[in-house]
Write a protein that holds these residues in place. Structure first.
Motif: not given
Length: 123
Positions: A12-14, A49-58, A109-110, A114-115
């Motif tokens: 996110t910062a990048t 990205m934050l929505i998907l990340g939140g879903r992946l964590i939970a 950037v994402f 990942l790579v």
């Protein structure tokens, strides 16, 4: 395994730093509207990205529930993206080229993160 919150924070910062730089270049070269479009698209991508990340964590332990939750996240992301683009193009009248540039920036950037993470895991 990488700590997810720190990973998302770095991405996110990048993304936001590069989006600000790209917006400054766009404002200098083409105008304010293109700069706003780059920033809008970058912000929309970060939110997705934050929505998907939140879903992946939970994710639940059940495979079926996890698949439903991920399907819901993908549907939610597409809905937010389409509504955000409609809002940007028809209400804010932002130029499409700036929106495309902002989306491409965030996705590259994402992809780079990942790579890099994948190559670290293989080493």
């Amino acid at each position: 395994m990488v700590n997810f919150s720190s990973y998302v924070g770095r991405v996110t910062a990048t993304v936001l730093t590069l989006a600000l730089l790209m917006a400054a270049v766009a404002a200098w070269g083409w105008g304010r509207e293109e700069a706003y479009a780059v920033l809008f698209a970058a912000f929309l991508s970060v939110v997705n990205m934050l929505i998907l990340g939140g879903r992946l964590i939970a994710l639940p332990a059940s495979a079926q529930r996890a698949a439903q939750r991920l399907g819901g996240a993908v549907l939610q992301r597409w809905t937010i993206t389409i509504l955000g683009l409609i809002f940007a193009i028809f209400w804010l009248r932002l130029p499409v080229i700036g929106l495309v540039a902002g989306f491409l920036l965030t996705h590259f950037v994402f992809l780079a993160f990942l790579v890099r993470e994948r190559s670290r895991q293989r080493s």
